[in-house]
Scaffold this motif. Sequence first.
Motif, PDB file in Angstrom:
ATOM      1  N   PHE A   1       6.925   3.107  -8.379  1.00  0.00           N
ATOM      2  CA  PHE A   1       5.743   2.243  -8.260  1.00  0.00           C
ATOM      3  C   PHE A   1       4.581   2.796  -9.081  1.00  0.00           C
ATOM      4  N   ARG A   2       4.418   4.106  -9.045  1.00  0.00           N
ATOM      5  CA  ARG A   2       3.332   4.734  -9.808  1.00  0.00           C
ATOM      6  C   ARG A   2       3.572   4.581 -11.309  1.00  0.00           C
TER       7      ARG A   2
ATOM      8  N   ALA B   1       1.040   1.531  -6.179  1.00  0.00           N
ATOM      9  CA  ALA B   1       1.466   2.761  -5.520  1.00  0.00           C
ATOM     10  C   ALA B   1       0.453   3.229  -4.477  1.00  0.00           C
TER      11      ALA B   1
ATOM     12  N   THR C   1       1.575   3.855  -0.620  1.00  0.00           N
ATOM     13  CA  THR C   1       1.512   5.169   0.022  1.00  0.00           C
ATOM     14  C   THR C   1       0.547   5.170   1.201  1.00  0.00           C
TER      15      THR C   1
ATOM     16  N   TRP D   1       2.261  12.486  -4.137  1.00  0.00           N
ATOM     17  CA  TRP D   1       1.178  11.676  -3.558  1.00  0.00           C
ATOM     18  C   TRP D   1       0.625  12.256  -2.252  1.00  0.00           C
TER      19      TRP D   1
ATOM     20  N   TYR E   1       2.484  12.411 -12.039  1.00  0.00           N
ATOM     21  CA  TYR E   1       2.096  11.257 -11.227  1.00  0.00           C
ATOM     22  C   TYR E   1       0.593  10.989 -11.306  1.00  0.00           C
TER      23      TYR E   1
ATOM     24  N   ILE F   1       8.557   5.379  -4.643  1.00  0.00           N
ATOM     25  CA  ILE F   1       7.103   5.545  -4.773  1.00  0.00           C
ATOM     26  C   ILE F   1       6.758   6.055  -6.165  1.00  0.00           C
TER      27      ILE F   1
END
Length: 541
Positions: free
Chosen positions: A223-224, A235, A239, A290, A415, A220
């Motif tokens: 992805f971000r 992302a 999520t 996240w 993030y 994750i």
Amino acid sequence: MSSLKTGPEVAHGRDIADVDAVLTAEQLGHIRHFDNLSRQLPNDWSLMQGKGIGQFDFGGIRFQVAYMAYALALAHVHRLPNAPGVFKPVFERLIEKILMPEAWLYWRDVSRGGAVFNAHLAENYHEEWNPVARDNIMYSAYVQSMTLMYHHLFGDDRYAQPGALSFDYWSFFWGGEPKRFEYDENSLNEHLYWQMVESGYLGVACEPNCTFQICNQPAILGFRMHDLVTGENVAAGVTRSYEQAWKQLGRLDSTGHYNMMLTQDSGTVVPNEATAPWIDAWCGTLMNTWNSEFVHAHYPQQITDLLVDGPDGTKSVRTPPAQQVMGQTVINDTCDFGWVAAWASEMGDTTALHGLLTHADRFMNPTWRDGGLFYPRNDTEVDEHGNRTLIEPLTGNALLGYARLNVPDGMRKLYNEPWGPAHFTEPVLSDVAGDIAVSQARFDPASDVLTFRVQRHGEREGDGSIVLGNVADRKHWSLTENGVVVATGGAGGPIAPGPHTGGAQEIEIDHVEGGIGIRVPAGAPRTFHLEVSPLKGHSDE
């Protein structure tokens, strides 16, 4: 380079150095240790071998390399945002190491199955040489997130080039034809995304049939990082769907601790029956990126169950006994102490973090080697007074450094609060020699001043040089030390020395490829202020 001298330190009006804290000797020591390990010769894994065999467990090379890289990212973003030259080459060497066969060849064996949670399915599995083809998110996600994090932090797309990430193996002795599996940061990210989709957003397995909550958090994060580089929004969708899928299963077990994993064939959720600290701490440390409100809400009760108070405010971690499986004692590195320290740093729990680091400094043999600080492996559980002394290479090489370099919500901020384009136009220390320690490097846009503090160590290999990037083309700039002008210049013109007094150590400064070059002699730390004219479009241009 032309030689210029600066005078002794004197008081100078507004103390810009107070804008940002200077790194401690311990923080600098951790960064240096990461650097030292990254420079070891190929397949020299000195200080990195844990109790387990075959790179199967949490003491594996891949985890040590990845969390050193993550720690460097946190230190760069939050501590030394204008010193990419400190971090970029170390990051590159760590990525090179995680691509080495020793870091991933375990998958050839693990992919066959036969473990406790997949033995009944083993006849359906086969030996897989490609370490990212299926499952194995406990490796593939670290390659994905490290390379995309590198791209975001340094604006360098080298790992986006076709074949930039290749997994190569050939042996003269066994294995047949050469193995080569080519990816790049984008194709690997796409591959992991579709594995996530195909799982129904429950997550990709670490080992066959076993989907751990924690092992999907690095994916994750990757992805971000991909979204920050490309402008996409993958992302958020992942999520959202991932959270919805796990709501039906339950993130927490009946005691309020994170469930360990999901068995894919039966859909059974495996709880944290032994209240193993690593399950809560590792998951909470990265899920905070996240799902911060949820993580923070459950942290107080979870951490209370894990910590043990020691003498003089020290704190340790309650670790359950080793597992007994099939009549065998499981020998592996849980890294409980290190994960709890990393988690406390992310949660901003200064009391717990201070207690844990104080315990480590008192009972875990802090060791300095070639300017680097680490805590060497010790398999002895406790000393004669019952104080925990057990420490694994992942904890001693990476996680305690991670904890000491992090800031509250540090990974969450990386993030959610990324650098914008303006950051990459600011003056920076773009290249830093190996014998230079940088303890401060931050640009203040309000005053257009870069403050940096450096020290050259004569016993280390290097030439004492620093390159100031994003400076040479400014209309004008001025470098001062303790209120004394060292040099001025601008717009590619000649560099003019400033006034100076006798008795000061000599520095050199001149135009070099990539910017303005400075060379400092060995000695005490020195703090410089570089004032630059604003870029075009700002107030005085």
